[in-house]
Motif scaffolding. Structure first.
Motif, PDB file in Angstrom:
ATOM      1  N   ILE A  64       0.838  -1.198   0.000  1.00 26.92           N
ATOM      2  CA  ILE A  64       0.000   0.000   0.000  1.00 26.92           C
ATOM      3  C   ILE A  64       0.872   1.247   0.000  1.00 26.92           C
ATOM      4  N   TYR A  65       1.892   1.285   0.857  1.00 23.20           N
ATOM      5  CA  TYR A  65       2.804   2.427   0.890  1.00 23.20           C
ATOM      6  C   TYR A  65       3.526   2.571  -0.450  1.00 23.20           C
ATOM      7  N   ILE A 256       1.442   2.465  11.883  1.00 23.84           N
ATOM      8  CA  ILE A 256       2.054   3.793  11.807  1.00 23.84           C
ATOM      9  C   ILE A 256       3.268   3.742  10.876  1.00 23.84           C
ATOM     10  N   PRO A 257       3.413   4.711   9.979  1.00 26.52           N
ATOM     11  CA  PRO A 257       4.595   4.730   9.109  1.00 26.52           C
ATOM     12  C   PRO A 257       5.838   5.168   9.891  1.00 26.52           C
ATOM     13  N   ILE A 275      -3.119   7.685   3.701  1.00 25.37           N
ATOM     14  CA  ILE A 275      -3.373   6.254   3.897  1.00 25.37           C
ATOM     15  C   ILE A 275      -3.842   5.996   5.324  1.00 25.37           C
ATOM     16  N   SER A 276      -3.140   6.554   6.287  1.00 19.13           N
ATOM     17  CA  SER A 276      -3.495   6.342   7.689  1.00 19.13           C
ATOM     18  C   SER A 276      -4.894   6.867   7.993  1.00 19.13           C
ATOM     19  N   ASP A 305      -6.375  -2.720  -5.126  1.00 29.57           N
ATOM     20  CA  ASP A 305      -7.833  -2.615  -5.015  1.00 29.57           C
ATOM     21  C   ASP A 305      -8.234  -1.709  -3.855  1.00 29.57           C
ATOM     22  N   TRP A 306      -7.535  -1.830  -2.719  1.00 28.89           N
ATOM     23  CA  TRP A 306      -7.871  -0.997  -1.564  1.00 28.89           C
ATOM     24  C   TRP A 306      -7.584   0.477  -1.861  1.00 28.89           C
ATOM     25  N   LEU A 307      -6.426   0.768  -2.417  1.00 30.60           N
ATOM     26  CA  LEU A 307      -6.067   2.137  -2.744  1.00 30.60           C
ATOM     27  C   LEU A 307      -7.033   2.751  -3.753  1.00 30.60           C
ATOM     28  N   THR A 308      -7.434   1.960  -4.726  1.00 35.27           N
ATOM     29  CA  THR A 308      -8.382   2.439  -5.738  1.00 35.27           C
ATOM     30  C   THR A 308      -9.740   2.733  -5.101  1.00 35.27           C
ATOM     31  N   ASP A 309     -10.190   1.805  -4.254  1.00 34.36           N
ATOM     32  CA  ASP A 309     -11.481   1.966  -3.584  1.00 34.36           C
ATOM     33  C   ASP A 309     -11.500   3.214  -2.722  1.00 34.36           C
TER      34      ASP A 309
END
Length: 313
Positions: A64-65, A256-257, A275-276, A305-309
């Protein structure tokens, strides 16, 4: 021992009245937009290497990152499945990696085994100074948490009005299934008695750290309460109930990043904070289910898919 749980066991500090085995995280002010780097540093060829621990959830978060930064035009590489913090923190220091998804409570315990902070806010605040000693910084933490939890079946919860951990006094005596160390850890059997006054408990050691054997014992009523992690897909699949912890017996474990100071830019910080702001525990459960369940999706596919959603790429 399940490899997903080995990373926690390796970080466990026995006898502490803390939440699950924790390890520390922190840096400069996570809300600060200041940086020694400029966005031009990245644009001019500085590469961000994203790392992960050696288990699926961390690889998903790393993806994701990675993909979010890539979509912003940041030059990025991946170096996943590295190992425990004894390897990832030195890798951040020597530049082998520049960024990794972390767990705020576990990260703080890495730097301070006697820490007393429990809430997300307090743990995050302590991390700022803790990680700064290694020229690292933390950014905004997510709502998403992956930590130990006291779990019961839906039937047990409904029949006995169980909402919080302290409500377990209504079903004493009962059997509690968890990893063998749970009988001695501060957030386990001793903490259950000291913090919530629940003492008439028969402890049943189960070796798989909240895995299938623990879930089966709970569903079969061999135990009435179990220690299962909050991102386990079994929580949804078996309609299990995570009991609330109002006294913060178990410290926060928010995603946490953690990034090296010399790799940070405002552009990167904004992308990771976005993202967080979106990532929830329910999202982690669904992402893990896609990758570890019947679908066997790749971490990269699940992340895309998660990032797009969420409208992040």
């Amino acid at each position: 021992m399940n490899h997903v749980r080995l990373r926690r066991f390796g970080a466990i500090v026995a006898g502490l009245g803390l939440a699950t085995a924790l390890a520390a995280c922190g840096s400069d002010d996570p809300t600060s937009t200041g940086s020694d780097n400029t966005d031009a540093d990245v644009a001019s060829g500085e590469k961000i290497v994203v790392g992960s621990f050696a288990y699926p959830e961390s690889e998903i978060l790393g993806e994701i990152y990675f993909q979010a930064l890539d979509a912003k035009g940041v030059e990025v590489e991946k170096k996943f499945n590295i190992g425990p913090r004894q390897q990832t923190i030195p890798a951040l220091q020597d530049g082998s990696i520049n960024l990794i998804p972390e767990y705020n409570g576990n990260l703080l315990a890495y730097y301070d085994t006697e820490f007393t902070q429990r809430t997300t806010e307090d743990v995050d605040e302590a991390l700022v100074d803790a990680v700064a000693v290694d020229d690292l910084r933390v950014l905004d933490s997510a709502e998403a948490e992956d930590k130990d939890a006291y779990v019961v079946t839906r039937q047990t919860a409904d029949e006995n009005d169980l909402v919080e951990i302290g409500d377990l006094s209504a079903i004493e005596p009962f059997k509690l299934g968890a990893n063998p160390q749970f009988g001695e850890l501060g957030y386990g059997i001793p903490g259950l008695a000291d913090t919530y006054g629940v003492t008439d408990v028969e402890f049943v050691p189960i070796e798989d750290f909240g895995g299938p054997d623990t879930v089966k014992a709970l569903v079969d009523d061999s135990v009435q309460v179990a220690d299962i992690y909050t991102t386990s897909p079994a929580l949804v699949a078996e309609d299990l109930v995570v009991l609330e912890d109002p006294e913060n017996l178990i410290a926060s474990q928010n995603i946490i990043p953690l990034i090296a100071d010399n790799a940070y830019t405002d552009e990167i910080g904004e992308a990771l904070d976005a993202i967080s702001a979106e990532l929830t525990t329910e999202d982690l459960i669904a992402l893990r289910d896609r990758v570890e369940g019947d679908e066997k999706a790749s971490a990269a596919t699940a992340a895309t898919d998660w990032l797009t959603d969420k409208g992040l790429i």
